[in-house]
Design an enzyme around this catalytic site. Structure first.
Site, PDB file in Angstrom:
ATOM      1  N   ALA A  27      -9.720  -6.741 -49.799  1.00  0.00           N
ATOM      2  CA  ALA A  27      -8.999  -7.830 -49.140  1.00  0.00           C
ATOM      3  C   ALA A  27      -7.487  -7.623 -49.184  1.00  0.00           C
ATOM      4  O   ALA A  27      -6.791  -7.837 -48.186  1.00  0.00           O
ATOM      5  CB  ALA A  27      -9.368  -9.162 -49.791  1.00  0.00           C
ATOM      6  N   ALA A  85     -12.624 -10.427 -58.742  1.00  0.00           N
ATOM      7  CA  ALA A  85     -13.833  -9.747 -58.252  1.00  0.00           C
ATOM      8  C   ALA A  85     -13.398  -8.491 -57.503  1.00  0.00           C
ATOM      9  O   ALA A  85     -12.247  -8.375 -57.075  1.00  0.00           O
ATOM     10  CB  ALA A  85     -14.648 -10.662 -57.346  1.00  0.00           C
ATOM     11  N   PHE A  86     -14.331  -7.563 -57.330  1.00  0.00           N
ATOM     12  CA  PHE A  86     -13.955  -6.276 -56.734  1.00  0.00           C
ATOM     13  C   PHE A  86     -13.448  -6.440 -55.307  1.00  0.00           C
ATOM     14  O   PHE A  86     -12.767  -5.573 -54.771  1.00  0.00           O
ATOM     15  CB  PHE A  86     -15.151  -5.315 -56.756  1.00  0.00           C
ATOM     16  N   LYS A  87     -13.768  -7.569 -54.682  1.00  0.00           N
ATOM     17  CA  LYS A  87     -13.372  -7.744 -53.293  1.00  0.00           C
ATOM     18  C   LYS A  87     -11.857  -7.818 -53.117  1.00  0.00           C
ATOM     19  O   LYS A  87     -11.363  -7.668 -52.011  1.00  0.00           O
ATOM     20  CB  LYS A  87     -14.056  -8.962 -52.704  1.00  0.00           C
ATOM     21  N   ASP A  88     -11.133  -8.023 -54.207  1.00  0.00           N
ATOM     22  CA  ASP A  88      -9.670  -7.995 -54.125  1.00  0.00           C
ATOM     23  C   ASP A  88      -9.166  -6.650 -53.611  1.00  0.00           C
ATOM     24  O   ASP A  88      -8.143  -6.593 -52.928  1.00  0.00           O
ATOM     25  CB  ASP A  88      -9.045  -8.258 -55.499  1.00  0.00           C
TER      26      ASP A  88
END
Ligand SMILES: *Cc1c(COP(=O)(O)O)cnc(C)c1O
Length: 439
Positions: free
Chosen positions: A113, A107-110
């Site tokens: 994060a 997911a783009f949150k990688d």
């Protein structure tokens, strides 16, 4: 570059200080005093050919971080964190998908994060006390943060997720790692989780004992790396057309859209932004002219966007100096039901042989609606925020075919799970934090 609170009552701080503090002491969100104009060749795409995501990221990061880190440290940080690509995939001459799911948790949150984890583990301002990262998650943030911080020195992660409201795979990504990652299963909604985290940050007593920080999209360290992929999308698009794009952003807490607006202020030409939401439509309603009225979130099949009180909205207001009229001119908003979303998953598979996850499908619906409403002939880029295999049941139901599961995801499903059940009472969270991390 100094960072100030959107509430305007806290002193200016450096990027690193803003990142470690998370929420500003006056309860506002940190934003840079002004956005730097990047010297990327926006108006000369030919000389941009071959510019990599990593090179673009370094140029974008330097002005933000140069008060805290040397150029070499900034470049190393990018090389270490931004190891995945963000390819632009053409569906039609005027419709593109920016795939942001090529990182470890799909997911783009990688992006946010991994960047934040490496920043914190290498560059803490005081290194004696361990940093405890508190995260409320509606699904994808938890996995991305857990993976980004896993086994790094001097940082612990405590994840709060709503019981029964995240997918199996999302839960496993949070509960199977162990070591410095602790998962709390909260009896309540995502909004409860978010409230608990906010309460912990504003609890003076707790904060004298523990060094807390956040990894939610309220943290400015997550926003910065999200500007990188907008910039790379812009330059990739130039290989197809010289028109400027409309960006469609599947949105929940509105961190992703805020990052797009920041990239624009840093010099990237954009025709418009479109906020795409599920039934949690507080922002689209506002954009249509009503007031900004937060309310309880409702559960949908695009659960990472089930947010009833989008916290980054304050930042969007700050970027426009509180001018509602120009916000409504520049950002369009649409919301869609789960039924619409399922139909779109099927349609995009039939028409383009493309497998979209439910969040991306909400974006594709908004793209379709936008091009009907506004005949501006700009190419549309839909941000694809997650890989379809994270929402296997929903997607396979629609496309009558198997979605292949990348190995990095399959691995998480095979490990044993561990999580702590907890009520949505703040006192219980506080007790647990002191017991686990206090001395
Ligand atoms: C978090 C998330 C969103 C929403 O992003 P915001 O920055 O909170 O608006 C959309 N899609 C997916 C898959 C997500 O994980």
């Amino acid at each position: 570059m100094k960072f100030y609170s959107t509430n305007g009552k806290s002193d200016g701080v450096t990027f690193l200080e803003a990142a470690e503090t998370g929420l500003a002491p006056d309860g506002g969100l940190y934003m840079p005093d002004s956005l730097p104009k990047l010297s990327l060749p926006f108006n000369d795409p030919e000389s941009a050919a071959g510019l990599t995501l990593q090179e673009i990221s370094k140029q974008a990061a330097r002005p933000f971080l140069s008060d805290s880190l040397s150029i070499n440290e900034i470049d190393d940080l990018i090389d270490d964190a931004i190891t995945m690509e963000a390819p632009l995939v053409k569906l039609r001459d005027d419709l593109f998908v920016l795939e942001l799911f090529h990182g470890p948790t799909l997911a783009f949150k990688d992006f946010g994060a991994r960047f934040m984890a490496r920043l914190f583990s290498k560059h803490r301002s005081e290194s004696e006390k361990d940093l405890i990262i508190l995260v409320a998650t509606s699904g994808d943030t938890g996995g991305a943060v857990a993976s980004g911080f896993y086994d790094l020195d001097g940082v612990h992660v405590c994840l709060l997720f709503p019981k029964g409201k995240v997918s199996d795979i999302q839960r496993k990504q949070m509960t199977t790692l162990g070591k410095n990652i602790t998962a709390l299963e909260i009896e309540g909604t995502f909004d409860d989780c978010q409230r608990l985290v906010k309460q912990a940050f504003s609890d003076g007593n707790l904060n004298t004992t523990l060094r807390l920080s956040s990894a939610n999209s309220i943290n400015v360290a997550r926003l910065l790396p999200q500007t990188f992929y907008y910039l790379t999308a812009y330059f990739q698009l130039k290989e197809f057309t010289d028109k400027d794009p409309v960006f469609v952003v599947p949105s929940g807490n509105f961190g992703n859209l805020t990052a797009g607006l920041m990239a624009e202020k840093m010099g990237m030409p954009v025709t418009a932004f479109v906020a795409a939401t599920n039934r949690n439509d507080v922002v689209p309603e506002y954009l249509l002219g009503s007031e900004f009225l937060p309310r309880m979130s409702v559960q949908t099949i695009s659960n990472a966007m089930d947010v009833g009180n989008p916290s980054n909205f304050e930042r969007i207001r700050a970027l426009f100096d509180g001018d509602d009229t120009s916000i409504r001119q520049h950002i369009k908003g649409y919301s869609f039901s789960d039924e619409d979303t399922r139909i779109m998953i099927r349609k995009v598979y039939d028409e383009y042989d493309y497998v979209a996850d439910p969040h991306t499908a909400v974006g594709l619906l908004a793209a379709e609606k936008y091009s009907k409403d506004f005949d501006d002939r700009s190419p549309i880029i839909v941000l694809s925020t997650a890989h379809a295999s994270k929402f296997l049941d929903v997607v396979e139901n629609e496309i009558d075919s198997k979605v292949s599961i990348p190995e990095r995801l399959a691995k998480a499903t095979r490990r044993g799970e561990k999580s702590h059940p907890m009520s949505s009472e703040y006192s219980e969270l506080k007790k647990m934090l002191l017991k686990t991390y206090g001395i």
